[in-house]
Scaffold this active site. Sequence first.
Site, PDB file in Angstrom:
ATOM      1  CG  HIS A   1       6.625  11.113  24.536  1.00  0.00           C
ATOM      2  ND1 HIS A   1       7.160  12.264  24.984  1.00  0.00           N
ATOM      3  CD2 HIS A   1       6.936  10.154  25.404  1.00  0.00           C
ATOM      4  CE1 HIS A   1       7.759  12.024  26.118  1.00  0.00           C
ATOM      5  NE2 HIS A   1       7.652  10.752  26.388  1.00  0.00           N
TER       6      HIS A   1
ATOM      7  NE  ARG B   1       9.111   0.810  34.584  1.00  0.00           N
ATOM      8  CZ  ARG B   1       9.971   0.878  33.577  1.00  0.00           C
ATOM      9  NH1 ARG B   1      11.028   0.090  33.563  1.00  0.00           N
ATOM     10  NH2 ARG B   1       9.772   1.698  32.589  1.00  0.00           N
TER      11      ARG B   1
ATOM     12  CB  CYS C   1      11.247  -7.110  31.114  1.00  0.00           C
ATOM     13  SG  CYS C   1      11.684  -6.089  32.486  1.00  0.00           S
TER      14      CYS C   1
END
Length: 747
Positions: free
Chosen positions: A353, A495, A665
Amino acid sequence: MRALMAAQENAQERLDHLTDLIAEEAGWDVCSIYLARPSQALELCATHGLKPEAVHQVRLRPGEGLVGFVASSVRPMWTANARDHENFSYKPETGEEPFNTFVGVPILRGGRLVGVLTAQTEAERAVADEEIETLQTVAMVLAEIVASGDIAEAEEMAELELRQSKPERFQGSAYSGGLATGVAVVLEPHVGSEHLIAEDTDREIERLDLAIAALRAGIDDMLEGGRIPFGGPTRDVLQAYRMFAHDRGWMNRLREAVQLGVTAEAAVERVRNENRARLMRSNDQLFRERLHDLEDLANRLLRHLDDAQSEIIAHLPDDAIIIARNIGPAELLELDRTKLKGIALEEGAASSHAAIVAKALGIPLVGGIEGALDKTEDGDALIIDGEFGLLHIRPTVDVVETYKERMQALSDRKLAYAELRGPSVTRDGKRIRLSMNAGLLIEMTQLEETGADGVGLFRTEFQFMVADTLPRLDAQATVYKSVLEAAGGKPVVFRTLDLGGDKVAPFAPSTVEPNPALGWRAIRMGLDRPGLLRYQLRALIQASAGQPLHVMFPMIAAPWEMRAARDMLDRELRHAKRRGHDMPVEVKVGMMLETPAMAWAIGEVLDTLDFVAVGANDLMQYFFAADRQNARVAERYDVLSPPALGLFKQIREACATRNVPVSVCGEIAAKPLEAAVLIALGYDSLSMAAANIGPLKKIVSGLDAGKLGTWLASHLNDPVNSLRPALTAAGESAGLPKEAVDNTVKI
Ligand code: PEP
Ligand code: MG
C-alpha cells in the site's frame, strides 16, 4: 553527566572531563575512550590515568589487544589479570603496566561500533555486573555525544569515523517512478541525546511498564482481534513477538538499564543496539531472524514510549527523503506532501500500500534496499531513483550532476505533456477518450493536471485495504462524495470491491487458498456474503444524490453473476427511493470483462449493460494462464499476438453490434504500441494511471488509426508469436507514430 553534556566545552575537553568523571565517581584508576577510525583501528582519544601524551598517538588494529577484542566481539569483557589474557598487547607509551584489572565495553550507535570505553585498576579484583552495566550506559550516552555536532566536527577528531561519510549505492526495486534528491529522515525510533538521562528513575520504570503493557495489548489485539495489518507482520511473526514481549530476560535487561539512571527509551535503545550489533555479525539465519524480531519489537516499544516519531513526522525538513524499514499507508499520508520528496524502504513490495499511495502522490519510492538503514544517518544527502530502483547515500559530486540533468529532462517532459491537456484526437481525426485510473482521493487533483476525460476506473478497495476496520457506510459515502466533488462534473466510474486474490483487507478473515487469483474474490465474495456489497452500493447511491452514478462490477465470469449483481443494485435503488432519499439523476451500470468465458457469453448480458470495461490485466492473465504477479511468467506471452488481438477485436465488435460503449483499463492501455493497436481495433476509450496520460496523448496525436487498422486487418491471422516485430518494422507505413515504435515516449 547531564551537566557535562550541557557544558560549553570543546570536544577534547568534554571527552577528558568524561573520563575524569567516570574514574572519580566509580572509583577506577584509569578510564579511557578509544574511537574508531575509517580503517577500523581504534585511537586513544581521551584518558584519565594513562599517559596524556599517548592521546591521539596510540592506535590499536582491529582485534589487537583487549580493546581490539572488545571491538571485534562487540561485547563487554573484563579480566582481573590483564597481562595474562591471551589478547593482551603491550603498549609501553600508555604506561598501563601497573593496571591489572581491565574492563572494556563497546560504544555502539545504531548497532555500529563507534569506539570502546575502558576502565582499569591496579588492584586485582572482580568486576561486578552492575559496574559493567554502568559503563555500558555511559557508553551509550557517549555514542550520542561523540556523533553529535561539535565532536564529530572537531579538528583533532577529523580523521575518526564518527559519522559515516563514504558514498553508498543500493540497488533495490522501483515501486513508484520519478527522481528525487534530498536529505535523509530516518524514520526509525531513535533517542536523541537530550532524552537519555532520567530525572526520576521511578517514573521511568513506571513509563517502561506502561509501554510494555501497551505493547503486549497491541500484539494480543492483532492476534486475537484478527486485526493483522496488511503488509505487516504475519501471524507466525506476531506469535514470536508475543513470546518475546513476555520474555523475562529481555524485560530484566530493560529494567536494569533504567535502574542505572537512563530514561525508559534510552534503555530500550541500548538493549536494541546490543542486539543489533550481534545480529550484524552473525551468519546463523535462525539467530538473525530471532534478533530481527526482537529489534522490531524494540521499535514498537519505542513508539509506545516516545513522541519523537510524531515530532519527526510533523516537522519534516524541506526536500525530505524518508528512509525506513517499512511504512504504512496511513503513516505515509500523514507526512507533509509539500516537503516529502521520496521514500526508500528496506522492505516493501510493488503491490504494497505504501507503493500504491506513493504512486498516487507522485512520489518516487524504492524498496528492497536491505542494509541501507544502517548506512544512513539523519541529514545525509540522498538520491532516490524511481526509474531504476536505486538509492544513493551521500552521493559524489559526479552522481549529483548526472541526476540534475536527468531531473531537468524529466521536468521538461512534464511541461511538454502539460501543454497537451486538450482533448485527445488521432492524426486522422478520431476522438479518443483518455481517462485515469485512481483509488485514493488524493489522486483526484491529477484529473485537472493531466486533462483526463474522467476517471475510468476508481478502485474502491483501496479505502478498505488501508483501513484497520471495516469502513462504515457513512465513511464510504463521504469518500465517494468527495471523489465526485473533486471530479468537478467529469464522469467517475466506481468499481465495486475487488478484494481477495492479492488484495487483502486487514479486517477480512484471512483464508489460505491454493490459487488466490482463481479463488474466492471480487464479485464472488460480494454475492456470497452480500452484506458488504450491499452497504457499498448504498453508500454509492447516497454519495451520488443529484448526480449521475456510474458503477461496474469486477471479475464477472458468468452471465448469472452479472444479473445477480445488477439485481442487488436495483434493490438498493428501490430501497433508497422508498425511504425518500435524494436519488442519483441517472445510473449507468457496467461490467468489467476480465474472464475469457465472458468474452464468449457477452451477448447474453449486453442488453442489460450501459458500458463494458475490459480489465486487460486480469483478462490476459486468465487468457494465457500466466500469473500477472509472477515475474517469471508475466512477460512470457505478448498481448500483441494474433490470438489475444483476435479476442480484443471480438469483444469490441460484440459491443458495437448492441451499441454498448467499451473501454480498456489495464496496464496495456498506457503502453504506446499496445494502445495504438487497441485504437486501431476500434477502442476509443482507454483508462490508465494519471502519469501515462500526457505521454499517451502524444502517441494518439501522431497515430493514423485508419491506416493502422488496414495494416492489422491483413496481419491478424499471421502465424507468428507476436505482431510486435512486424509492427515495429512497418512503423510509419502502418500509420504508427515514431515514438510508439522506438518507445521514446517516457513518463
Ligand atoms: C484489470 O484487471 O485489468 C484491472 C484494471 O483491474 P485490477 O488491475 O485492479 O485487477
Ligand atoms: Mg482486475
